[in-house]
Design an enzyme around this catalytic site. Structure first.
Site, PDB file in Angstrom:
ATOM      1  N   LEU A   8      18.990  37.243  48.113  1.00  0.00           N
ATOM      2  CA  LEU A   8      19.945  37.576  49.175  1.00  0.00           C
ATOM      3  C   LEU A   8      21.384  37.469  48.688  1.00  0.00           C
ATOM      4  O   LEU A   8      21.826  36.397  48.259  1.00  0.00           O
ATOM      5  CB  LEU A   8      19.751  36.636  50.370  1.00  0.00           C
ATOM      6  CG  LEU A   8      18.340  36.580  50.964  1.00  0.00           C
ATOM      7  CD1 LEU A   8      18.352  35.733  52.233  1.00  0.00           C
ATOM      8  CD2 LEU A   8      17.800  37.970  51.240  1.00  0.00           C
ATOM      9  N   ALA A  10      24.002  39.528  50.448  1.00  0.00           N
ATOM     10  CA  ALA A  10      24.734  40.435  51.345  1.00  0.00           C
ATOM     11  C   ALA A  10      25.790  39.715  52.179  1.00  0.00           C
ATOM     12  O   ALA A  10      26.603  40.344  52.839  1.00  0.00           O
ATOM     13  CB  ALA A  10      23.738  41.129  52.280  1.00  0.00           C
ATOM     14  N   ARG A  15      33.337  30.961  53.574  1.00  0.00           N
ATOM     15  CA  ARG A  15      33.885  29.665  53.156  1.00  0.00           C
ATOM     16  C   ARG A  15      34.564  29.727  51.784  1.00  0.00           C
ATOM     17  O   ARG A  15      35.301  28.832  51.403  1.00  0.00           O
ATOM     18  CB  ARG A  15      32.759  28.611  53.139  1.00  0.00           C
ATOM     19  CG  ARG A  15      32.289  28.220  54.523  1.00  0.00           C
ATOM     20  CD  ARG A  15      30.945  27.497  54.498  1.00  0.00           C
ATOM     21  NE  ARG A  15      29.824  28.415  54.302  1.00  0.00           N
ATOM     22  CZ  ARG A  15      28.552  28.047  54.264  1.00  0.00           C
ATOM     23  NH1 ARG A  15      28.230  26.773  54.369  1.00  0.00           N
ATOM     24  NH2 ARG A  15      27.588  28.939  54.107  1.00  0.00           N
ATOM     25  N   LYS A  22      31.123  36.311  47.397  1.00  0.00           N
ATOM     26  CA  LYS A  22      30.669  35.069  46.737  1.00  0.00           C
ATOM     27  C   LYS A  22      29.755  35.309  45.545  1.00  0.00           C
ATOM     28  O   LYS A  22      29.973  34.753  44.465  1.00  0.00           O
ATOM     29  CB  LYS A  22      29.971  34.176  47.771  1.00  0.00           C
ATOM     30  CG  LYS A  22      29.391  32.914  47.174  1.00  0.00           C
ATOM     31  CD  LYS A  22      29.031  31.887  48.212  1.00  0.00           C
ATOM     32  CE  LYS A  22      27.830  32.252  49.032  1.00  0.00           C
ATOM     33  NZ  LYS A  22      27.481  31.188  49.985  1.00  0.00           N
ATOM     34  N   ASP A 102      23.303  32.384  45.863  1.00  0.00           N
ATOM     35  CA  ASP A 102      24.369  31.410  45.594  1.00  0.00           C
ATOM     36  C   ASP A 102      23.838  30.122  44.985  1.00  0.00           C
ATOM     37  O   ASP A 102      24.329  29.042  45.256  1.00  0.00           O
ATOM     38  CB  ASP A 102      25.189  31.141  46.873  1.00  0.00           C
ATOM     39  CG  ASP A 102      24.384  30.462  47.973  1.00  0.00           C
ATOM     40  OD1 ASP A 102      23.160  30.296  47.822  1.00  0.00           O
ATOM     41  OD2 ASP A 102      24.999  30.096  48.999  1.00  0.00           O
ATOM     42  N   ARG A 332      42.834  41.385  19.894  1.00  0.00           N
ATOM     43  CA  ARG A 332      42.238  41.957  21.100  1.00  0.00           C
ATOM     44  C   ARG A 332      41.762  43.385  20.894  1.00  0.00           C
ATOM     45  O   ARG A 332      42.114  44.028  19.899  1.00  0.00           O
ATOM     46  CB  ARG A 332      43.254  41.894  22.258  1.00  0.00           C
ATOM     47  CG  ARG A 332      44.482  42.721  22.010  1.00  0.00           C
ATOM     48  CD  ARG A 332      45.492  42.553  23.129  1.00  0.00           C
ATOM     49  NE  ARG A 332      46.663  43.346  22.882  1.00  0.00           N
ATOM     50  CZ  ARG A 332      46.856  44.585  23.339  1.00  0.00           C
ATOM     51  NH1 ARG A 332      45.947  45.176  24.084  1.00  0.00           N
ATOM     52  NH2 ARG A 332      47.953  45.249  23.042  1.00  0.00           N
ATOM     53  N   ASN A 385      53.325  52.097  17.405  1.00  0.00           N
ATOM     54  CA  ASN A 385      52.149  52.941  17.662  1.00  0.00           C
ATOM     55  C   ASN A 385      52.247  53.788  18.931  1.00  0.00           C
ATOM     56  O   ASN A 385      51.426  54.639  19.174  1.00  0.00           O
ATOM     57  CB  ASN A 385      50.881  52.077  17.731  1.00  0.00           C
ATOM     58  CG  ASN A 385      50.934  51.067  18.852  1.00  0.00           C
ATOM     59  OD1 ASN A 385      52.012  50.610  19.226  1.00  0.00           O
ATOM     60  ND2 ASN A 385      49.791  50.721  19.399  1.00  0.00           N
ATOM     61  N   TYR A 386      53.250  53.534  19.755  1.00  0.00           N
ATOM     62  CA  TYR A 386      53.273  54.138  21.093  1.00  0.00           C
ATOM     63  C   TYR A 386      54.577  54.886  21.297  1.00  0.00           C
ATOM     64  O   TYR A 386      55.669  54.325  21.121  1.00  0.00           O
ATOM     65  CB  TYR A 386      53.131  53.009  22.129  1.00  0.00           C
ATOM     66  CG  TYR A 386      53.000  53.449  23.558  1.00  0.00           C
ATOM     67  CD1 TYR A 386      52.124  54.467  23.916  1.00  0.00           C
ATOM     68  CD2 TYR A 386      53.733  52.824  24.562  1.00  0.00           C
ATOM     69  CE1 TYR A 386      51.997  54.859  25.244  1.00  0.00           C
ATOM     70  CE2 TYR A 386      53.600  53.198  25.884  1.00  0.00           C
ATOM     71  CZ  TYR A 386      52.732  54.228  26.222  1.00  0.00           C
ATOM     72  OH  TYR A 386      52.605  54.596  27.537  1.00  0.00           O
TER      73      TYR A 386
END
Ligand code: UD1
Ligand code: MG
Length: 459
Positions: A8, A10, A15, A22, A102, A332, A385-386
């Site tokens: 479950l 849904a 809270r 969640k 959960d 990165r 590079n840009y």
């Protein structure tokens, strides 16, 4: 006979007070629902149905084709949620294990044990219970004089005496499919909460003279329910301790382990050292002899043998053996650092590959570049590079020396054994063996400096 799982996910998770639903909320950078599904996938279960509803696209995006979906349009409670799986399950002979999305600490042994216990006892429904010193918030298990389970009462419906009961409902049930949907349809709306509580299935099946059993779990932490950000932090602590211990027993030395977070899918070979305040997450692999940290984050990256990384960030990258990264480096987006490199202070490498023996010891940006072996990036050298619209490539050969504060304006290609004078802005390709100087010549005006020197106040 087949075994099905209904999970479950849904609910609104009110809270939590978060934008993310969640069950999609991350624990150690992995969505909560994925933990339970991973354990189901290695358990004795043939088919899994996930009930989704509130912000369902988040959950579907995490689980994709790994499960079948049933949709609960309106969140009318856990009993109503299971009913949504009727179209997919009705008439299918076998048992269904119902779980809540959960409970991220549950594992394969819990699932297999409750299934086995259900079959062995020949039950029509088995509920998994456990005991908590502080049972607040959980449904309480009410037993009759003979000790048989009679019903489950939710926290807010408990009498003061019932609140003292420490045996609770984990939210895991195994039910004979033959009776499941008829029983669900008998659940009445809870007058206070206006929801259909799955927990009522126990008293309903008992009244229907079906065989109802309870199985008590001793490792209670494995079934903690996560309802708010505080309980997420507790779950994370359990997971962290458990994972760190597993690595330490395999020969990974972790210094100050309570400050070290290692994700569930990380592989670390023995003979490695992890220093404090370090996060290693995603699908990271760390090979033997490497030392990581302190104050370092490594996500979904591959770190080969004898690599040293300190005070740095490494995301979706690869570092080959014997290299040193940091302090304060940032790798990165597909950076591949070759063997025996030195990537030092305040150096960023993005989507670039460096050859063996390359050095960028301080203050450099290497983006969209490929370098050969033994390239030396002087302090402050940059791949430009840009152009504001597109990214361009820089190709650098072997044994190249790039002087300090050089701009390599891409697209540009630098041949083998090139020497670039400090302060150059290189806009054209440099052929093999050349010395490139791309800056204004210096002019010295004799005796001229005094014109720029301010007289001191007292003169
Ligand atoms: C539930 C149980 C409680 C048990 C506890 C264990 C009920 C009524 N109560 O309480 O007895 O001790 O779990 O952790 O079952 N969900 C839906 N649709 C809905 C409502 C909920 O799919 O309409 C899903 C949620 O996304 C969640 C799960 O069901 O993953 C449980 O819901 P939650 O609101 O967390 O129930 P608890 O109050 O924790
Ligand atoms: Mg809950």
């Amino acid at each position: 006979m087949k075994t099905y799982a209904v999970v479950l996910a849904a609910g609104k998770g009110t809270r939590m007070r978060t934008e993310l639903p969640k069950c999609a909320y991350p624990i150690l950078k992995k969505p909560m629902i994925e933990y339970i599904i991973e354990h189901i996938e290695v358990s004795d279960i043939d088919e899994t149905i996930c009930v989704v509803g509130h912000k369902k696209e988040y959950i579907e995006n995490v689980l994709k084709e790994r499960v079948k979906y049933a949709v609960q349009e309106q969140q009318l409670g856990t009993g109503h949620a299971v009913l949504m799986a009727e179209d997919l399950l009705r008439g299918k002979e076998g048992n269904t294990i119902i779980m809540l999305g959960d409970m991220p600490l549950v594992d394969q042994s819990v699932i297999n044990n409750v299934l086995e216990m259900h079959t062995r006892a020949n039950n029509d429904i088995t509920v998994l219970t456990t005991t908590f010193d502080n049972p607040y918030g959980y449904g309480r298990i009410i037993r009759d004089k003979e000790g048989r389970i009679e019903k489950i009462v939710e926290q807010n419906d408990c009498t003061p005496e019932q609140k003292m009961i420490k045996e609770i409902n984990t939210g895991i049930y195994v039910v004979n499919n033959l009776y499941l949907f008829d029983a669900l349809k008998q659940i009445q709306e809870n007058p206070r909460k206006k929801e259909y509580y799955l927990t009522d299935i126990i008293s309903i099946m008992r009244n229907n003279k079906q065989k109802v059993g309870a199985f008590e779990l001793w490792d209670s932490y494995k079934v903690m329910g996560v309802n708010d950000l505080y309980s997420i932090s507790i779950a994370e602590k359990y997971l962290r301790d458990h994972i760190n211990k597993k690595h330490m027993l395999q020969g990974v030395s972790i210094i100050n382990p309570e400050t070290v977070t290692i994700g569930h899918n990380v592989l670390i070979e023995g003979g490695t050292v992890i220093y404090p305040n370090t996060y290693i997450t995603g699908s990271t692999i760390i090979k033997k002899g490497s030392k990581i940290g302190p104050n370092t984050e490594v996500h979904s990256s591959k770190v080969h043998e004898n690599v040293r990384i300190k005070h740095s960030l490494v995301f979706d990258s690869e570092i080959h053996k014997d290299s040193i990264v940091g302090p304060f480096a940032h790798l990165r987006n597909g950076a591949v650092i070759g063997e025996d490199n030195r990537i030092g202070n305040f150096v960023e490498v993005k989507k670039s590959t460096t050859g063996k023996g390359t050095k960028a010891a301080h203050l450099a940006y290497i983006g969209d570049a490929t370098t050969g072996k033994n390239v030396n990036f002087g302090c402050g050298s940059i791949t430009v590079n840009y152009d504001g619209v597109n990214k361009h490539q820089t190709i650098i050969g072997n044994d190249v020396f790039i002087g300090c504060n050089t701009n390599l304006v891409a697209p540009v290609s630098i041949g083998d054994k090139v020497f670039i004078a400090a302060g150059s802005t290189v806009t054209r390709d440099v052929p093999k063996g050349a010395l490139a100087i791309a800056r204004n010549k210096q002019i010295n005006k004799e005796d001229y400096a005094k014109n720029f020197i301010r007289p001191k106040d007292d003169e």
